[in-house]
Write a protein that holds these residues in place. Structure first.
Motif, PDB file in Angstrom:
ATOM      1  N   GLY A   1      16.888 -42.122 -29.270  1.00  0.00           N
ATOM      2  CA  GLY A   1      15.595 -42.789 -29.150  1.00  0.00           C
ATOM      3  C   GLY A   1      15.540 -43.617 -27.891  1.00  0.00           C
ATOM      4  O   GLY A   1      16.508 -43.697 -27.129  1.00  0.00           O
ATOM      5  N   GLU A   2      14.379 -44.229 -27.671  1.00  0.00           N
ATOM      6  CA  GLU A   2      14.208 -45.155 -26.553  1.00  0.00           C
ATOM      7  C   GLU A   2      14.097 -46.551 -27.125  1.00  0.00           C
ATOM      8  O   GLU A   2      13.263 -46.809 -27.992  1.00  0.00           O
ATOM      9  CB  GLU A   2      12.961 -44.794 -25.741  1.00  0.00           C
ATOM     10  N   TYR A   3      14.956 -47.439 -26.644  1.00  0.00           N
ATOM     11  CA  TYR A   3      15.052 -48.787 -27.177  1.00  0.00           C
ATOM     12  C   TYR A   3      14.791 -49.806 -26.070  1.00  0.00           C
ATOM     13  O   TYR A   3      15.590 -49.928 -25.137  1.00  0.00           O
ATOM     14  CB  TYR A   3      16.443 -49.006 -27.780  1.00  0.00           C
ATOM     15  N   PRO A   4      13.706 -50.542 -26.172  1.00  0.00           N
ATOM     16  CA  PRO A   4      13.410 -51.528 -25.137  1.00  0.00           C
ATOM     17  C   PRO A   4      14.335 -52.739 -25.229  1.00  0.00           C
ATOM     18  O   PRO A   4      14.838 -53.075 -26.296  1.00  0.00           O
ATOM     19  CB  PRO A   4      11.963 -51.929 -25.433  1.00  0.00           C
ATOM     20  N   TRP A   5      14.555 -53.361 -24.089  1.00  0.00           N
ATOM     21  CA  TRP A   5      15.236 -54.646 -24.057  1.00  0.00           C
ATOM     22  C   TRP A   5      14.386 -55.586 -23.211  1.00  0.00           C
ATOM     23  O   TRP A   5      13.571 -55.147 -22.400  1.00  0.00           O
ATOM     24  CB  TRP A   5      16.672 -54.550 -23.527  1.00  0.00           C
ATOM     25  N   SER A   6      14.564 -56.883 -23.420  1.00  0.00           N
ATOM     26  CA  SER A   6      13.845 -57.863 -22.616  1.00  0.00           C
ATOM     27  C   SER A   6      14.606 -59.180 -22.613  1.00  0.00           C
ATOM     28  O   SER A   6      15.452 -59.428 -23.467  1.00  0.00           O
ATOM     29  CB  SER A   6      12.427 -58.087 -23.160  1.00  0.00           C
ATOM     30  N   VAL A   7      14.290 -59.990 -21.625  1.00  0.00           N
ATOM     31  CA  VAL A   7      14.794 -61.356 -21.572  1.00  0.00           C
ATOM     32  C   VAL A   7      13.636 -62.224 -22.049  1.00  0.00           C
ATOM     33  O   VAL A   7      12.594 -62.300 -21.386  1.00  0.00           O
ATOM     34  CB  VAL A   7      15.272 -61.739 -20.159  1.00  0.00           C
ATOM     35  N   HIS A   8      13.826 -62.815 -23.211  1.00  0.00           N
ATOM     36  CA  HIS A   8      12.769 -63.588 -23.873  1.00  0.00           C
ATOM     37  C   HIS A   8      12.199 -64.657 -22.936  1.00  0.00           C
ATOM     38  O   HIS A   8      12.939 -65.431 -22.333  1.00  0.00           O
ATOM     39  CB  HIS A   8      13.317 -64.231 -25.147  1.00  0.00           C
ATOM     40  N   GLY A   9      10.873 -64.649 -22.817  1.00  0.00           N
ATOM     41  CA  GLY A   9      10.180 -65.624 -21.984  1.00  0.00           C
ATOM     42  C   GLY A   9      10.056 -65.230 -20.525  1.00  0.00           C
ATOM     43  O   GLY A   9       9.321 -65.869 -19.779  1.00  0.00           O
ATOM     44  N   LEU A  10      10.762 -64.184 -20.112  1.00  0.00           N
ATOM     45  CA  LEU A  10      10.724 -63.766 -18.713  1.00  0.00           C
ATOM     46  C   LEU A  10      10.220 -62.336 -18.546  1.00  0.00           C
ATOM     47  O   LEU A  10      10.364 -61.735 -17.490  1.00  0.00           O
ATOM     48  CB  LEU A  10      12.119 -63.915 -18.076  1.00  0.00           C
ATOM     49  N   GLU A  11       9.605 -61.807 -19.587  1.00  0.00           N
ATOM     50  CA  GLU A  11       9.084 -60.443 -19.532  1.00  0.00           C
ATOM     51  C   GLU A  11       8.040 -60.285 -18.431  1.00  0.00           C
ATOM     52  O   GLU A  11       8.035 -59.276 -17.714  1.00  0.00           O
ATOM     53  CB  GLU A  11       8.470 -60.044 -20.883  1.00  0.00           C
ATOM     54  N   ALA A  12       7.154 -61.266 -18.276  1.00  0.00           N
ATOM     55  CA  ALA A  12       6.105 -61.198 -17.259  1.00  0.00           C
ATOM     56  C   ALA A  12       6.684 -61.218 -15.838  1.00  0.00           C
ATOM     57  O   ALA A  12       6.027 -60.794 -14.894  1.00  0.00           O
ATOM     58  CB  ALA A  12       5.118 -62.353 -17.440  1.00  0.00           C
ATOM     59  N   LYS A  13       7.915 -61.673 -15.699  1.00  0.00           N
ATOM     60  CA  LYS A  13       8.593 -61.688 -14.397  1.00  0.00           C
ATOM     61  C   LYS A  13       9.333 -60.370 -14.145  1.00  0.00           C
ATOM     62  O   LYS A  13      10.072 -60.243 -13.179  1.00  0.00           O
ATOM     63  CB  LYS A  13       9.588 -62.845 -14.339  1.00  0.00           C
ATOM     64  N   GLY A  14       9.181 -59.398 -15.076  1.00  0.00           N
ATOM     65  CA  GLY A  14       9.785 -58.088 -14.885  1.00  0.00           C
ATOM     66  C   GLY A  14      11.161 -57.912 -15.512  1.00  0.00           C
ATOM     67  O   GLY A  14      11.847 -56.931 -15.237  1.00  0.00           O
ATOM     68  N   MET A  15      11.550 -58.831 -16.360  1.00  0.00           N
ATOM     69  CA  MET A  15      12.888 -58.747 -16.951  1.00  0.00           C
ATOM     70  C   MET A  15      12.841 -57.968 -18.263  1.00  0.00           C
ATOM     71  O   MET A  15      13.036 -58.507 -19.352  1.00  0.00           O
ATOM     72  CB  MET A  15      13.476 -60.139 -17.116  1.00  0.00           C
ATOM     73  N   THR A  16      12.568 -56.673 -18.098  1.00  0.00           N
ATOM     74  CA  THR A  16      12.508 -55.739 -19.217  1.00  0.00           C
ATOM     75  C   THR A  16      13.144 -54.422 -18.778  1.00  0.00           C
ATOM     76  O   THR A  16      13.322 -54.174 -17.589  1.00  0.00           O
ATOM     77  CB  THR A  16      11.056 -55.469 -19.654  1.00  0.00           C
ATOM     78  N   GLY A  17      13.457 -53.606 -19.750  1.00  0.00           N
ATOM     79  CA  GLY A  17      14.007 -52.296 -19.458  1.00  0.00           C
ATOM     80  C   GLY A  17      14.169 -51.534 -20.748  1.00  0.00           C
ATOM     81  O   GLY A  17      13.599 -51.911 -21.780  1.00  0.00           O
ATOM     82  N   LYS A  18      14.971 -50.455 -20.705  1.00  0.00           N
ATOM     83  CA  LYS A  18      15.193 -49.711 -21.951  1.00  0.00           C
ATOM     84  C   LYS A  18      16.506 -48.956 -21.897  1.00  0.00           C
ATOM     85  O   LYS A  18      17.016 -48.612 -20.826  1.00  0.00           O
ATOM     86  CB  LYS A  18      14.031 -48.778 -22.259  1.00  0.00           C
ATOM     87  N   PHE A  19      17.018 -48.721 -23.086  1.00  0.00           N
ATOM     88  CA  PHE A  19      18.164 -47.855 -23.295  1.00  0.00           C
ATOM     89  C   PHE A  19      17.606 -46.547 -23.830  1.00  0.00           C
ATOM     90  O   PHE A  19      16.789 -46.545 -24.751  1.00  0.00           O
ATOM     91  CB  PHE A  19      19.128 -48.446 -24.322  1.00  0.00           C
ATOM     92  N   ILE A  20      18.031 -45.446 -23.249  1.00  0.00           N
ATOM     93  CA  ILE A  20      17.566 -44.111 -23.674  1.00  0.00           C
ATOM     94  C   ILE A  20      18.768 -43.377 -24.238  1.00  0.00           C
ATOM     95  O   ILE A  20      19.713 -43.059 -23.496  1.00  0.00           O
ATOM     96  CB  ILE A  20      16.947 -43.349 -22.494  1.00  0.00           C
ATOM     97  N   VAL A  21      18.755 -43.149 -25.550  1.00  0.00           N
ATOM     98  CA  VAL A  21      19.849 -42.450 -26.215  1.00  0.00           C
ATOM     99  C   VAL A  21      19.385 -41.038 -26.524  1.00  0.00           C
ATOM    100  O   VAL A  21      18.395 -40.851 -27.228  1.00  0.00           O
ATOM    101  CB  VAL A  21      20.290 -43.170 -27.509  1.00  0.00           C
ATOM    102  N   LYS A  22      20.079 -40.032 -25.950  1.00  0.00           N
ATOM    103  CA  LYS A  22      19.709 -38.632 -26.153  1.00  0.00           C
ATOM    104  C   LYS A  22      20.617 -37.984 -27.173  1.00  0.00           C
ATOM    105  O   LYS A  22      21.718 -38.403 -27.398  1.00  0.00           O
ATOM    106  CB  LYS A  22      19.778 -37.881 -24.835  1.00  0.00           C
TER     107      LYS A  22
END
Length: 140
Positions: A119-140
């Motif tokens: 699946g695709e699992y998002p990650w983020s740095v709480h409170g700093l999402e608007a600053k671009g601190m997000t991403g994802k783990f993609i498990v195939k």
């Protein structure tokens, strides 16, 4: 029952012994780096990381910036088997996933795990999402 479900059931019944054998053959993932030493606290290196289900990995999450980083990857943490969490050569073992990882100062936390559920699992740095601190783990 589908083949994937049967495989997961067999893996689960084999228990931690099988997972420990897998972790001996783990792959090191590229570091997920938060901030940098040049003063940009909001840059992210390796925002997306791809993995394969059933394989063991080691991931270092490295804070280089001067922010307080609260790293959340709740669904990802729930869908992997943790072998250990390592902080300054000290190991944490447990039967359940952490809620989040927090960096009050620059440093690193390494997680050793087996990817379980695709699946695709998002990650983020709480409170700093608007600053671009997000991403994802993609498990195939």
């Amino acid at each position: 029952m589908c083949a994937a479900a049967l495989g997961l059931a067999a893996w689960t019944m084999a228990g931690p012994a099988l997972a420990l054998d897998l972790t001996k053959k783990r792959s090191n993932l590229p570091d997920l780096v938060l901030g940098n030493e040049e003063g940009n606290d909001f840059v992210v290196e390796n925002r997306e990381i791809e993995l394969e289900s059933g394989k063991a990995y080691r991931l270092r999450i490295v804070a280089k910036g001067r922010q307080e980083y609260k790293f959340y990857a709740t669904e990802f943490f729930r869908n992997i088997w943790f072998n250990q969490i390592v902080i300054q050569h000290l190991e944490i073992h447990g039967s359940g996933p952490p809620d989040h990882l927090e960096f009050d100062d620059p440093g690193e936390i390494a997680i050793e795990f087996v990817a379980i559920k695709p699946g695709e699992y998002p990650w983020s740095v709480h409170g700093l999402e608007a600053k671009g601190m997000t991403g994802k783990f993609i498990v195939k």
